[in-house]
Design an enzyme around this catalytic site. Sequence first.
Site, mmCIF file in Angstrom:
data_model
loop_
_atom_site.group_PDB
_atom_site.id
_atom_site.type_symbol
_atom_site.label_atom_id
_atom_site.label_comp_id
_atom_site.label_asym_id
_atom_site.label_seq_id
_atom_site.Cartn_x
_atom_site.Cartn_y
_atom_site.Cartn_z
ATOM 1 N N HIS A 1 -9.445 -4.419 0.320
ATOM 2 C CA HIS A 1 -9.105 -3.302 0.969
ATOM 3 C C HIS A 1 -7.795 -2.665 0.786
ATOM 4 C CE1 HIS A 1 -7.528 -1.497 4.779
ATOM 5 N NE2 HIS A 1 -8.656 -1.174 4.943
ATOM 6 N N VAL B 1 -4.786 -1.841 1.705
ATOM 7 C CA VAL B 1 -3.793 -2.606 2.009
ATOM 8 C C VAL B 1 -3.358 -3.870 1.238
ATOM 9 C CG1 VAL B 1 -3.513 -1.486 4.475
ATOM 10 C CG2 VAL B 1 -4.453 -3.822 4.238
ATOM 11 N N LYS B 2 -4.403 -4.249 0.616
ATOM 12 C CA LYS B 2 -4.370 -5.768 0.056
ATOM 13 C C LYS B 2 -3.484 -5.468 -1.189
ATOM 14 C CE LYS B 2 -6.437 -7.912 3.232
ATOM 15 N NZ LYS B 2 -7.041 -6.783 4.118
ATOM 16 N N ASN B 3 -3.195 -6.893 -1.939
ATOM 17 C CA ASN B 3 -2.285 -6.943 -3.049
ATOM 18 C C ASN B 3 -2.997 -6.124 -4.149
ATOM 19 O OD1 ASN B 3 -0.824 -8.858 -1.156
ATOM 20 N ND2 ASN B 3 -0.508 -10.240 -2.963
#
Length: 414
Positions: A194, A196-198
């Site tokens: 997604h 916002v993920k790393n």
Amino acid sequence: MKISFAPPYIDQAVINEVMDTLTSGWITTGPKVAALEQQMKQLTASDAAICVNSWTSGAILMLKWFGVKAGDEVIIPAYTYCATALSVLHCGATPVIVDVDDECCISATAVAKAITPKTKAIIAVDIAGWPCDYEQLKTIINTPETKKLFVPESPKQQLLGRILLISDAAHSIGATINELPAAKYSDVSIFSFHAVKNVTTAEGGCICINLPANFNAADEYKYLKLYTLNGQTKDAFTKSNGGGWKYDILFMGLKINMPDICAAIGLGQLKNYDAQLLPMRKRVAAIYCDSFKAMDWFIEPALKNEQRESSYHLFALRIKGITEAQRDQIIDMIMAEGIMANVHFTPLPMLTLFKDLGYEISQYSSAYALYANEISLPIYPQLTDEQIDFIITTVINSVNAVLEVCKEPAKVEL
């Protein structure tokens, strides 16, 4: 100063990968997805990796693959995002929600007590990037007593012969256990890409499998890829490259494939993840810890010990002795200064859907206590030293202001 919570990392490497896809004339599932799967297989040291369009899709797929259905139970923690439970509900099964330990990991003690003959899987959640104690969970599901309780009702269940251990690794790409990729310690790890993920593909996810030796990883990969494309024997990329137009539908699959245009973003990021992006996240976490440790209200998050290390997806600041209302007040003060903050997560039994299903937060005291004093601070590679300093100063001032008000004696009107 305006500081975003979790903007995606887009550099020239990412732009180059996306432009390469756009100019190739092929934007849906094809060579970029195959390349991303190969990189994920290498990063996680897994036997196979299958890209999908979201974590949720991946979880539904793996539960269906295992034969989870109505009447079955899947044990999950109270402290997680709703998708963990929704994947179980979408299969018609019952989420058996248990409490967490003081590190926010699913409580192994609670898991052991919750296992019944209906239990088909456990989904452990790596909150903030901190991997659960999968060795302890595997010990529990492999005891003779637990195996005796297991009732296999599908071919995959018969082949495994025990409860399936799934890692909700949405936060934990790059996390390690005993200096090995954490994915090695569960049967299935499902990652989120997604925004916002790393590592992001805008929307997307990846299933990594490390099943026992009596499973053939190549066969499982082929079967799962078919499952992501409606059970169709021939995908569009194969047909467009001279594979012929004829195809068959072998079973009732799902349409949850990842397109190349999304995979290209992830490929651009993964090339620099271990060497650059993950260390930059770790650096921000270290600065936070060094700065806050002088505060007697600071509860240091689990980031690294002798066995485990986080992926530093979130910096979960916890403040000793505050209430949920005081936590909210502190967040309001931080955000008033232009810093975006968040809370991860509202425990499932506090959400309307799960309250309506009969779950009560009073039964999950540890999950509530961890939620009530948690504030997720920005942590990402693009943060400058000036921004980090501003965040630290603002947080300390805000917390101290709220705590100081709490110490003031109540005024008595005569």
